[in-house]
Scaffold this motif. Structure first.
Motif, PDB file in Angstrom:
ATOM      1  N   SER A   1      -6.016  -0.871  -0.943  1.00 23.57           N
ATOM      2  CA  SER A   1      -5.483  -0.339  -0.479  1.00 23.57           C
ATOM      3  C   SER A   1      -4.320   0.472  -0.442  1.00 23.57           C
ATOM      4  N   THR A   2      -3.094  -0.339  -0.712  1.00 22.82           N
ATOM      5  CA  THR A   2      -2.095   0.938  -0.819  1.00 22.82           C
ATOM      6  C   THR A   2      -1.908   1.670  -1.879  1.00 22.82           C
TER       7      THR A   2
ATOM      8  N   GLU B   1       8.902   6.771   5.704  1.00 25.30           N
ATOM      9  CA  GLU B   1       8.026   6.207   6.858  1.00 25.30           C
ATOM     10  C   GLU B   1       9.134   6.400   8.627  1.00 25.30           C
TER      11      GLU B   1
ATOM     12  N   LYS C   1       4.982  -1.594   4.944  1.00 24.41           N
ATOM     13  CA  LYS C   1       3.928  -2.053   4.042  1.00 24.41           C
ATOM     14  C   LYS C   1       2.596  -1.349   3.049  1.00 24.41           C
ATOM     15  N   GLU C   2       3.515  -0.682   2.807  1.00 24.35           N
ATOM     16  CA  GLU C   2       2.483   0.433   1.658  1.00 24.35           C
ATOM     17  C   GLU C   2       3.515   0.553   1.086  1.00 24.35           C
ATOM     18  N   HIS C   3       4.258   0.013   0.492  1.00 29.00           N
ATOM     19  CA  HIS C   3       4.983   0.401  -0.633  1.00 29.00           C
ATOM     20  C   HIS C   3       4.434  -0.186  -2.438  1.00 29.00           C
TER      21      HIS C   3
ATOM     22  N   ALA D   1       1.700  -3.418  -2.714  1.00 27.53           N
ATOM     23  CA  ALA D   1       0.670  -3.940  -3.574  1.00 27.53           C
ATOM     24  C   ALA D   1       0.556  -4.725  -4.973  1.00 27.53           C
TER      25      ALA D   1
ATOM     26  N   LYS E   1      -4.297   5.001  -1.863  1.00 31.51           N
ATOM     27  CA  LYS E   1      -3.186   5.738  -1.252  1.00 31.51           C
ATOM     28  C   LYS E   1      -2.311   6.579  -1.963  1.00 31.51           C
TER      29      LYS E   1
ATOM     30  N   LYS F   1      -5.765  -5.834   0.049  1.00 34.05           N
ATOM     31  CA  LYS F   1      -4.693  -4.843   0.963  1.00 34.05           C
ATOM     32  C   LYS F   1      -3.762  -4.648  -0.492  1.00 34.05           C
TER      33      LYS F   1
END
Length: 692
Positions: free
Chosen positions: A623-624, A118, A589-591, A595, A627, A620
């Motif tokens: 969303s992850t 990231e 925050k997108e791991h 999630a 994705k 939340k």
């Protein structure tokens, strides 16, 4: 600035390849373990590892040091990620990227990679926590360093001539500019240029310089005002030695220099070549160097070897753009060298060697390698099967699972036919296919292929080998996903027995197995046993990895789940918050792990009847999940299911049915209609229908 160099023995070998090592200063005391791995015989490649002892950086010296090394090893740890931001990277790392020195990231733990990529962009790396770490380290070392075989081939077949470049050390930038200009001249790309950055650190430089002058076909004197000063090493040693050896001496003016002062120090020198006049420069080298030095167009083999030389920086200054062009040229030919060139280009793009990771380009060159292998060996040769396997691996990385299986199956057909069903290559392909089926949620097929791999590994490696333990753990993971908890525990116990015996009771892998077993006990409702195993895991990870490590966060999060199941919501939230604090700091925050934690926190708020907060955290998580995994993955279905439950409790039955239906479609496809989770959704839908 003090640079430390370490080798396998007490003496640094002649012209050995190098790796530059970088880590967070807080990890400096632990770096010897990883450096020992890089230098070990297991890694397969002899090299020297250098690193900064202090952080007082001399930019020019560090640039030279980085240029001399074949790769930059970055140790990714929690501490490193804590100090990194989009605008704050280690100075050595930024300089290595600027100079296009290939970067080899090695993570303390695989869960750190998403956060690192990231920040740094897509880059391939390996994790010390990986069960196949040593195998993958060896493969990476072979990608970044030149093998003795390829070095010998380059020495014997790549270059048409070798020239010695003599210059003042303070003129290093002009020297590098000359090398670029010279190799851009038509016909001289195949001439090797030796300069003093090829000196072996720690050895007698005077001897090496004289040895290189003796071997050279010409002595190029790089003329600048700095050269025209009395008493410098070029004037006192290199130039007289070249004259003594009766070497062809070609002066090239890089910066306008007073000729009278120059001839006073270098009698007989007449500088007619100017580095800024390509036409004159080309004509002088055509006239002075032997006819054999000039090569207008290399054949396939030489183009491949020159591409490797420029990529590795062996015999020439490293130049990735030139390397890629030469390798691409070679791949357009036919035969073994064309195949090797295509494979090398695929590896460059797959691993991001000197450039960013690009799986589409990697696939392009993998396809070219397949075409060459089929032409050279035929479609039923093990070498061709290996190219199919390599193609499948890239599709796997891209998440194109059906295409990955297609090529794994091609490879498997060949391996089974040629080697039989009990060969290591066959076992590896079985394992690879099992992992793809697991990712797809096709669990029975995954187990079938794990079983096949396990049978072979047990026979060849033995029942107590770490690879056998890895397969046991993988199978346990599939059984857990299927809801077959007793079988999952059986296989985790087998893996645990090997891990405790081979690696010890305080090894991170042992802690991982404790964690996995605790998850299963929790799913069974054996909460006390689950907490016992989590406590065992936590004691290890806090001691070995520290209190702000992803493994520690995972254990906190898992313990929170147990407390939640016991109805101890305050304790559960406390442990989830501990986990979340570490994860957001280290993983981003997108791991997927974050999630999952969001989902777990949502579940607690659900039980506490704080439905608004529950839905916030579900959103939340969703969303992850969408994705990272897509809209048809079981993990995504879990979030749909959780949201449906909240809507049901709120009496919002239309929304509940909508999300139950989304979850059901996925579970029926991946788990089957008789899985406990699928059956539970049928019941929930029936209940809502009855209420309406």
């Amino acid at each position: 600035m003090n640079i430390i160099r370490k080798a396998r023995g007490t003496e640094i070998p002649h012209r050995v390849q190098g790796l530059f090592f970088c880590c967070d200063t807080r990890n400096a005391g632990d770096k010897d373990k990883l450096i020992a791995d890089l230098l070990s015989m297991d890694a397969g490649m002899d090299c020297v590892v250098s690193y900064l002892e202090t952080q007082d950086i001399d930019r020019e010296l560090l640039q030279n040091e980085l240029r001399e090394n074949q790769a930059f090893v970055l140790w990714i740890t929690v501490e490193l990620l804590q100090s990194m931001t989009a605008d704050n990277f280690p100075a050595e790392y930024l300089m290595a990227k600027e100079l296009r020195v290939p970067v080899m990231p090695i993570a303390d733990n695989g869960e750190l990679f998403p956060r690192f990529t990231e920040l740094a962009g897509a880059v391939h790396g390996i994790a010390m926590s990986d069960g196949e770490y040593r195998t993958k380290l060896k493969a990476q070392m072979e990608s970044f360093l030149a093998s003795e075989e390829i070095i010998k081939e380059i020495q014997e077949k790549a270059f048409t001539a070798e020239v010695f470049l003599s210059y003042r050390k303070m003129d290093i930038h002009e020297a590098r500019r000359f090398m670029k200009v010279f190799h851009d001249l038509e016909g001289f790309e195949a001439v090797s240029i030796w300069y003093d950055n090829f000196l072996t650190a720690g050895r007698n430089f005077d001897y090496e310089i004289k040895e290189s002058i003796t071997k050279s076909d010409a002595f190029i004197l790089l003329v600048t005002p700095n050269l025209a000063t009395e008493g410098n090493y070029v004037q006192t040693t290199e130039y007289p030695f070249a004259q003594q050896k009766d070497k062809l001496i070609i002066p090239v003016e890089a910066v306008t220099t007073d000729q009278s002062g120059l001839t006073a120090l270098f009698p007989g020198i007449e500088c007619t070549a100017n580095m800024n006049d390509n036409t004159v420069l080309h004509n002088i080298f055509r006239e002075k160097l032997s006819e054999s030095a000039y090569l207008k167009q290399p054949d396939t083999e030489r183009a491949y070897l020159l591409g490797m030389a420029y990529q590795k920086g062996f015999g020439v200054e490293r130049d990735f753009d030139r390397a890629i062009r030469l390798l691409a040229m070679a791949s357009e030919g036919s035969g073994i060298s064309a195949l090797r060139a295509a494979k090398q280009l695929a590896n460059i793009y797959k691993d991001g060697i000197g450039i960013g990771v690009d799986y589409d380009k990697a696939l392009h060159w993998r396809k070219r390698a397949v075409d060459h292998s089929e032409q050279i060996y035929g479609k039923e040769h093990p070498a061709t099967a290996t190219t199919y396997n390599n193609m499948a691996a890239v599709y796997h990385y891209k998440g194109s699972y059906d295409r990955a299986l297609e090529f794994y199956e091609k490879a498997l057909t060949i391996f089974e036919k040629v080697h039989g069903k009990e060969h290591p290559a066959t076992a590896t392909t079985y394992s690879n296919m099992a992992l793809v089926y697991h990712y797809q949620g096709i669990y029975d097929r995954a187990l079938d292929f794990h079983e096949k791999a396990l049978t072979i590994k047990g026979k060849i490696l033995g029942q107590e080998h770490p690879d056998t333990a890895t397969t046991y753990s993988n199978m346990a993971g599939v059984y857990k996903a299927k809801g077959s908890y007793d079988k999952a525990l059986d296989f985790y116990e087998k893996a645990l027995a090997i891990s405790e015996k081979v690696q010890g009771k305080e090894h991170p892998d042992t802690a991982t197995t404790y964690n996995n077993m605790a998850v299963v006990y929790c799913d069974q409702g054996s909460y006390s046993k689950a907490l016992d195993f989590y406590e065992k895991a936590l004691a290890i990870v806090e001691k070995v990895l520290g209190k702000e490590h992803p493994h520690t966060a995972t254990t906190y999060s898992n313990m929170a789940v147990v407390y939640n199941r016991q109805g101890n919501y305050v304790r559960a939230l406390d442990f989830h918050e501990k986990a979340l604090s570490i994860m957001e700091k280290v993983l981003g925050k997108e791991h997927p792990a974050i999630a999952t934690t969001y989902n777990n926190i949502a579940e607690i708020y659900h039980y506490q009847r704080s439905y608004g907060k529950a839905l916030d955290f579900c959103e939340k998580a969703l969303s992850t999940m969408e994705k990272v995994f897509g809209k048809e993955h079981p993990y995504t279905a879990t979030t749909y299911n959780n949201m449906a439950k909240v809507f049901q409790k709120q009496g919002n039955y239309d929304k509940a049915l909508e999300y139950y239906s989304k979850a059901l479609a996925i579970y029926e496809k991946t788990l089957g209609k008789e899985h406990p989770t699928t059956i539970a959704i049928y019941k929930n839908i029936a209940e809502i229908s009855g209420n309406q």
